[in-house]
Enzyme design. Sequence first.
Site, PDB file in Angstrom:
ATOM      1  N   TRP A  66      75.238 106.018  52.866  1.00  0.00           N
ATOM      2  CA  TRP A  66      74.182 106.053  53.902  1.00  0.00           C
ATOM      3  C   TRP A  66      73.998 107.484  54.396  1.00  0.00           C
ATOM      4  O   TRP A  66      74.969 108.236  54.552  1.00  0.00           O
ATOM      5  CB  TRP A  66      74.548 105.162  55.078  1.00  0.00           C
ATOM      6  CG  TRP A  66      73.872 103.822  55.058  1.00  0.00           C
ATOM      7  CD1 TRP A  66      72.792 103.444  55.783  1.00  0.00           C
ATOM      8  CD2 TRP A  66      74.241 102.674  54.283  1.00  0.00           C
ATOM      9  NE1 TRP A  66      72.448 102.140  55.506  1.00  0.00           N
ATOM     10  CE2 TRP A  66      73.325 101.648  54.580  1.00  0.00           C
ATOM     11  CE3 TRP A  66      75.238 102.413  53.331  1.00  0.00           C
ATOM     12  CZ2 TRP A  66      73.378 100.384  53.991  1.00  0.00           C
ATOM     13  CZ3 TRP A  66      75.294 101.162  52.753  1.00  0.00           C
ATOM     14  CH2 TRP A  66      74.375 100.171  53.076  1.00  0.00           C
ATOM     15  N   SER A  67      72.752 107.810  54.715  1.00  0.00           N
ATOM     16  CA  SER A  67      72.392 109.193  55.032  1.00  0.00           C
ATOM     17  C   SER A  67      73.079 109.753  56.275  1.00  0.00           C
ATOM     18  O   SER A  67      73.834 110.727  56.208  1.00  0.00           O
ATOM     19  CB  SER A  67      70.877 109.295  55.170  1.00  0.00           C
ATOM     20  OG  SER A  67      70.500 110.536  55.688  1.00  0.00           O
ATOM     21  N   TRP A  68      72.807 109.156  57.448  1.00  0.00           N
ATOM     22  CA  TRP A  68      73.375 109.817  58.633  1.00  0.00           C
ATOM     23  C   TRP A  68      74.858 109.546  58.755  1.00  0.00           C
ATOM     24  O   TRP A  68      75.595 110.337  59.321  1.00  0.00           O
ATOM     25  CB  TRP A  68      72.572 109.551  59.899  1.00  0.00           C
ATOM     26  CG  TRP A  68      72.730 108.284  60.680  1.00  0.00           C
ATOM     27  CD1 TRP A  68      73.034 107.049  60.208  1.00  0.00           C
ATOM     28  CD2 TRP A  68      72.569 108.152  62.108  1.00  0.00           C
ATOM     29  NE1 TRP A  68      73.050 106.146  61.239  1.00  0.00           N
ATOM     30  CE2 TRP A  68      72.766 106.786  62.418  1.00  0.00           C
ATOM     31  CE3 TRP A  68      72.257 109.030  63.141  1.00  0.00           C
ATOM     32  CZ2 TRP A  68      72.666 106.299  63.715  1.00  0.00           C
ATOM     33  CZ3 TRP A  68      72.164 108.538  64.431  1.00  0.00           C
ATOM     34  CH2 TRP A  68      72.368 107.196  64.713  1.00  0.00           C
ATOM     35  N   ASP A  69      75.324 108.448  58.129  1.00  0.00           N
ATOM     36  CA  ASP A  69      76.780 108.238  58.073  1.00  0.00           C
ATOM     37  C   ASP A  69      77.432 109.431  57.385  1.00  0.00           C
ATOM     38  O   ASP A  69      78.466 109.945  57.841  1.00  0.00           O
ATOM     39  CB  ASP A  69      77.125 106.970  57.284  1.00  0.00           C
ATOM     40  CG  ASP A  69      76.606 105.705  57.956  1.00  0.00           C
ATOM     41  OD1 ASP A  69      75.379 105.562  58.065  1.00  0.00           O
ATOM     42  OD2 ASP A  69      77.432 104.866  58.374  1.00  0.00           O
ATOM     43  N   TYR A 116      74.721  94.291  48.560  1.00  0.00           N
ATOM     44  CA  TYR A 116      74.127  94.634  49.852  1.00  0.00           C
ATOM     45  C   TYR A 116      72.691  94.130  49.853  1.00  0.00           C
ATOM     46  O   TYR A 116      72.014  94.166  48.822  1.00  0.00           O
ATOM     47  CB  TYR A 116      74.144  96.157  50.071  1.00  0.00           C
ATOM     48  CG  TYR A 116      73.456  96.557  51.359  1.00  0.00           C
ATOM     49  CD1 TYR A 116      74.085  96.384  52.584  1.00  0.00           C
ATOM     50  CD2 TYR A 116      72.163  97.086  51.346  1.00  0.00           C
ATOM     51  CE1 TYR A 116      73.449  96.706  53.776  1.00  0.00           C
ATOM     52  CE2 TYR A 116      71.517  97.415  52.531  1.00  0.00           C
ATOM     53  CZ  TYR A 116      72.165  97.225  53.746  1.00  0.00           C
ATOM     54  OH  TYR A 116      71.533  97.551  54.919  1.00  0.00           O
ATOM     55  N   GLY A 200      68.504 104.515  63.026  1.00  0.00           N
ATOM     56  CA  GLY A 200      69.956 104.359  62.978  1.00  0.00           C
ATOM     57  C   GLY A 200      70.446 103.354  64.007  1.00  0.00           C
ATOM     58  O   GLY A 200      71.541 102.825  63.897  1.00  0.00           O
ATOM     59  N   ASP A 202      69.293 100.269  64.683  1.00  0.00           N
ATOM     60  CA  ASP A 202      68.326  99.342  64.098  1.00  0.00           C
ATOM     61  C   ASP A 202      67.849  98.213  65.001  1.00  0.00           C
ATOM     62  O   ASP A 202      66.697  97.827  64.975  1.00  0.00           O
ATOM     63  CB  ASP A 202      68.944  98.675  62.866  1.00  0.00           C
ATOM     64  CG  ASP A 202      69.624  99.667  61.955  1.00  0.00           C
ATOM     65  OD1 ASP A 202      69.513 100.876  62.186  1.00  0.00           O
ATOM     66  OD2 ASP A 202      70.267  99.213  60.994  1.00  0.00           O
ATOM     67  N   TRP A 394      73.915  97.209  68.536  1.00  0.00           N
ATOM     68  CA  TRP A 394      72.962  98.141  69.156  1.00  0.00           C
ATOM     69  C   TRP A 394      72.296  97.607  70.416  1.00  0.00           C
ATOM     70  O   TRP A 394      71.373  98.208  70.941  1.00  0.00           O
ATOM     71  CB  TRP A 394      71.879  98.593  68.159  1.00  0.00           C
ATOM     72  CG  TRP A 394      72.415  99.343  66.980  1.00  0.00           C
ATOM     73  CD1 TRP A 394      72.290  98.991  65.659  1.00  0.00           C
ATOM     74  CD2 TRP A 394      73.142 100.580  66.973  1.00  0.00           C
ATOM     75  NE1 TRP A 394      72.905  99.912  64.845  1.00  0.00           N
ATOM     76  CE2 TRP A 394      73.438 100.898  65.632  1.00  0.00           C
ATOM     77  CE3 TRP A 394      73.582 101.442  67.979  1.00  0.00           C
ATOM     78  CZ2 TRP A 394      74.139 102.038  65.266  1.00  0.00           C
ATOM     79  CZ3 TRP A 394      74.285 102.589  67.620  1.00  0.00           C
ATOM     80  CH2 TRP A 394      74.544 102.859  66.272  1.00  0.00           C
ATOM     81  N   GLU A 437      83.462  99.323  63.660  1.00  0.00           N
ATOM     82  CA  GLU A 437      82.083  99.817  63.641  1.00  0.00           C
ATOM     83  C   GLU A 437      81.572  99.965  65.084  1.00  0.00           C
ATOM     84  O   GLU A 437      80.945 100.955  65.428  1.00  0.00           O
ATOM     85  CB  GLU A 437      81.228  98.811  62.866  1.00  0.00           C
ATOM     86  CG  GLU A 437      79.797  99.233  62.641  1.00  0.00           C
ATOM     87  CD  GLU A 437      78.996  98.161  61.910  1.00  0.00           C
ATOM     88  OE1 GLU A 437      79.548  97.077  61.642  1.00  0.00           O
ATOM     89  OE2 GLU A 437      77.813  98.414  61.631  1.00  0.00           O
TER      90      GLU A 437
END
Length: 466
Positions: A66-69, A116, A200, A202, A394, A437
Site C-alpha cells: 500500500w502506498s502511504w503505508d 484481497y 487513507g 476510508d 476511522w 491496526e
Amino acid sequence: MSAGPAGRPGAAGLDAATGGPGGDPAAARIGVERAAALRRLAIDTLDGNWEHDHTVPSRTLYPHQWSWDSAFIAVGLAHIRPDRAWRELRTLFAAQWADGRVPHIVFNPALPVGSYFPGPEFWDSARAHDAPAAATSGIVQPPIHAPAAWLAHRRAPSEASVRALGWLYPRLVAQQRYLTGRRDVGGSGLACLVHPWESGLDNSPAWDAPMAAVPADAAVMRAYRRHDTAHADAAQRPTDLDYARYVAIVAAYRAGGYGDAGLAGRHPFLVECPLLNAALGAAEHALARIAAVIGADPGPHRERAARITAALVDRLYDPITGTFHPRDLRTDRLIPARTVLGLMPLILPDLPARQVRAVLAEACSPRFGLAARMDRPLTTHDRTAPDFEPVRYWRGPSWLNTSWLLWRGLRAHRRPDLAAGLRESMLALVARNGCHEYFHPDTGAGLGSPAFSWTASLALDALAES
Ligand code: 9WN
C-alpha cells in the site's frame, strides 16, 4: 523562504526536533524496560511483514503493498534497516503510472486470486493508458512519501541515501505534478479525492454525506466476496452498503480508463481533503530540502508550498468552527463533521499563526482530548459527536498514523509539552496492547488487524525521538 507560524522564516517541517530543555520527559515515563520490549516487538513486526522488496501492512488483511503505508513504514525502517527503507520506496515508485500517479495498491502477482478484495482483476489497470506493467489499483493515497524520504535520509544519512534521494526526486516531483495538475478539479490549487480510499481514512464520518449521494444497493455485494470481514470483526469494518458505494465509485472511474479529464461533469465523488492537501504542501517543503541535497533548485518547491498552504486556508478552513473541513466539490460546501482530518494541516510548517491556534484549541478540546498528560488516546473522530463509534474503523478509534502526524506537527510548531503528552500516549498504547491496526479509544484494546506495520514503524520513530 516561507514564513513560519509566527512569521519565523524557514520553520522546520515534519523533521523538527522537540527542542525542550533537558530532553523529553516522556522518555522517562515510558520506562527503559518497556521501551526496550516495545522496540523488540516493533522490529519483529516489521521483519515478519517484510516480503522480498516491500512490507505488507498486514499478513492477513492487507497482503499487497500500500502506498502511504510504505511511506510510514520507510520512516521506521530507517531506524533499524535503512537499506530496506529505500527498497520499500523504490518498489512502490517502480509502479508509478506514466502520468505521475502513485497507485494506492501494488499487487503481489505471487498471491492467489481472492487474497484481497477488490483485487487486481477488479481494478483491471492493464487496460488503462498510463498504467505500468505491474498490476495496481488506479487511485492514490496522501503523498507522505517525500516527507518520509527526507526523514529516512535525516535518520541515516549516507552515500546510498543521497543516491536514493536522487532516484526518487524526479518521481516525487511527478507525483506532485499529477496531484496539483490533473487532480485540481476545483481549479483552486488543491487536489481532490475521487474515492474515500484516497484519503487513507476510508470510512471517516467526513465521507458520509458525499457517499450518501452515490447511488448503490448493498445487494450488489452478493456478487463479491469481501476479504476484510473474513479477518476482522464486521462491527469494526465498513458496512456492505459502504462497500457497494466503494465499488460503484471505482467502477465509474475505471469506466473512464482512470482518466481525469472532465471528472467534474461525470464522477460521483469529488472532495478536497485537508489531509491530502496538507500532505501535498508538506511534500513541497520536503522536496525543497531534498533538492538542496541533490543539487536541484529548492526555490520552486518553496513557492509551491506557500501556494498550497494559502489555498488550504482559503478553501478548507472554517473561521466559525475554528477547524479544517473537507469541501464537497459536488455541492461546493464544507462538510460539517469534525474529524481528525481537521487537525492535519498542523504538519505544514508555514500554517499561519491564527490557524495554528485554532487547530490547537480544537485538538485540546474534549472532542480530541490532546493534553500534556493524556489519560485516553487521540481519536479519529469527535468524541462528543452522536455518530462517534468506538470500534468501527476511522469512525472513532485511535490510529497511530494520525497521532504521529499531529505529534510531528506539534514539534514543528514548537509545542514540546503537547508533543510529549501525545508521544507518551502513543507509546503507552502500543506497549500495553501490541502493534494493532487501531485501538479502542477508551480501553486501548487492539482492533482490526494485529501485527500492523505502520503501528510498529511509527512507534519506533516516536521511541527514537525523545
Ligand atoms: C483500502 C492498508 C490500508 C490503509 C488505509 C486503511 C485500509 C484498505 C481497506 O488499509 O484501507 O485501501 O481494505 O480497508 O483504511 O489507510 O492504507 O493498511
